[in-house]
Write an enzyme that holds these catalytic residues in place. Structure first.
Site, PDB file in Angstrom:
ATOM      1  N   GLN A 121      67.599  58.646 -42.525  1.00 50.59           N
ATOM      2  CA  GLN A 121      67.493  58.331 -43.948  1.00 50.59           C
ATOM      3  C   GLN A 121      68.143  59.425 -44.803  1.00 50.59           C
ATOM      4  OE1 GLN A 121      66.379  55.454 -45.119  1.00 50.59           O
ATOM      5  NE2 GLN A 121      66.480  55.964 -47.287  1.00 50.59           N
ATOM      6  N   ASP A 178      74.249  52.067 -39.910  1.00 46.96           N
ATOM      7  CA  ASP A 178      74.637  52.258 -41.311  1.00 46.96           C
ATOM      8  C   ASP A 178      76.140  52.078 -41.516  1.00 46.96           C
ATOM      9  OD1 ASP A 178      72.481  52.930 -43.077  1.00 46.96           O
ATOM     10  OD2 ASP A 178      72.231  54.830 -42.016  1.00 46.96           O
ATOM     11  N   LYS A 218      61.750  49.279 -43.886  1.00 47.64           N
ATOM     12  CA  LYS A 218      62.643  48.957 -42.759  1.00 47.64           C
ATOM     13  C   LYS A 218      61.805  48.700 -41.507  1.00 47.64           C
ATOM     14  CE  LYS A 218      66.344  51.513 -44.940  1.00 47.64           C
ATOM     15  NZ  LYS A 218      67.026  52.792 -45.168  1.00 47.64           N
TER      16      LYS A 218
END
Ligand code: GUN
Length: 289
Positions: free
Chosen positions: A96, A119, A52
């Site tokens: 994460q 997200d 990422k």
């Protein structure tokens, strides 16, 4: 039978992201910036977070890299998220998953400012999504929609089957397909007659998380489009999806391979959300994305 690969779709998305990020820089002097928070040393999570960050650099986006020890307390993790919420230079926050045992993942996700929730895990953004008013969309399902759009696959009026009902993929995938005017069925581990669902489905999205769960002996429509979201490892360590690709590919019109099908779209859509979040916060129209 058509192989639906992510690469051309992701490249098209990256071109849009680069242009939109340029627009933000021209108007504000600020580069859209993603903060990633990795807790602990899970090897797969380390790889995902590194990728990422690398993609942010490649596209000229900012990246802040936070690494916390596996025994970090909930309070320290909360403080990290609060600081990132308050930091005007940070547009997107990604913690994460999975977090190490003992940390309350839902509480951490709930704390992320919905405007920075790249997200789309927060109940606020999921609520907007369910009303068809989402701005930051869940990355993997949004990536699937990009694959369908790029390949000019009609959705309106079609029968779509989502196999799997997770909060991250199955449920939001069903909503996006519904908003695109499909007639949507969601199948899951308690579904009695999966074959009957497959028999009537024009689009099948597999997101169960079980290797080769959907087999060639199911009654596939010959013009079905099959999207495999699964990323599993065989006992030999090979990557494989939720569908038995070799069995199903000859029976349907189009199918995504694993790896190289849906996977790369998740990072691509994370980059979209990072720039969108910056545009939303700065009051810049995000339609270009
Ligand atoms: N772990 C695996 N996939 C994801 C993702 O898309 N977002 C976050 N935050 N964690 C993940």
């Amino acid at each position: 039978m058509l192989h639906l690969k992510a690469e051309p779709v992701a490249n098209e998305v990256y071109a849009r992201v680069t242009r939109a990020a340029q627009l933000v820089r021209e108007k504000t002097g600020h580069s859209p910036t993603l903060a990633t928070v990795l807790v602990g040393e899970d090897p797969a999570s380390q790889v995902y977070v590194r990728k990422k960050g690398e993609m942010c650099h490649k596209l000229g986006l900012g990246h802040r890299d936070y690494k916390l020890l596996p025994d970090v307390t909930q309070d320290v993790l909360f403080d990290t998220v609060r600081k990132l919420n308050a930091d005007p230079e940070v547009d997107g926050i990604l913690v994460q998953s999975p977090l190490p045992k003992g940390l309350d993942e839902a509480a951490v996700f709930d704390l992320i400012d919905p405007k920075k929730d790249v997200d789309c895990f927060s109940p606020y953004n999921v609520g907007l999504l369910s009303q068809g008013r989402g701005t930051l969309l869940p990355c993997t399902p949004a990536g699937v929609m990009e694959i369908l759009r790029h390949n000019k696959i009609d959705i309106a009026g079609k029968r779509a089957l989502v196999v799997g009902r997770s909060d991250i993929v199955g449920k939001p995938m069903a909503l996006l397909l519904l908003h695109a005017h499909a007639t949507v069925t969601v199948a899951h581990s308690k579904t009695r007659d999966l074959a009957a669902c497959v028999a009537e489905s024009d689009i099948v999205v597999a997101a169960i998380g079980r290797a080769r769960f959907l087999k060639g002996d199911l009654p596939w429509k010959k013009d079905a489009v099959v999207i495999d979201v699964g990323i599993n490892r065989t006992p030999e360590g090979k990557l494989c999806g939720d569908v038995a690709f070799d069995e199903i590919a000859p029976k349907v019109a189009a199918i995504t391979p694993v790896p190289g099908g849906v996977g790369p779209m998740t990072i691509a859509m994370l980059m979209v959300n990072t720039v969108r979040a910056a545009m939303l916060r700065k009051g810049i129209s995000y339609k270009e994305l």
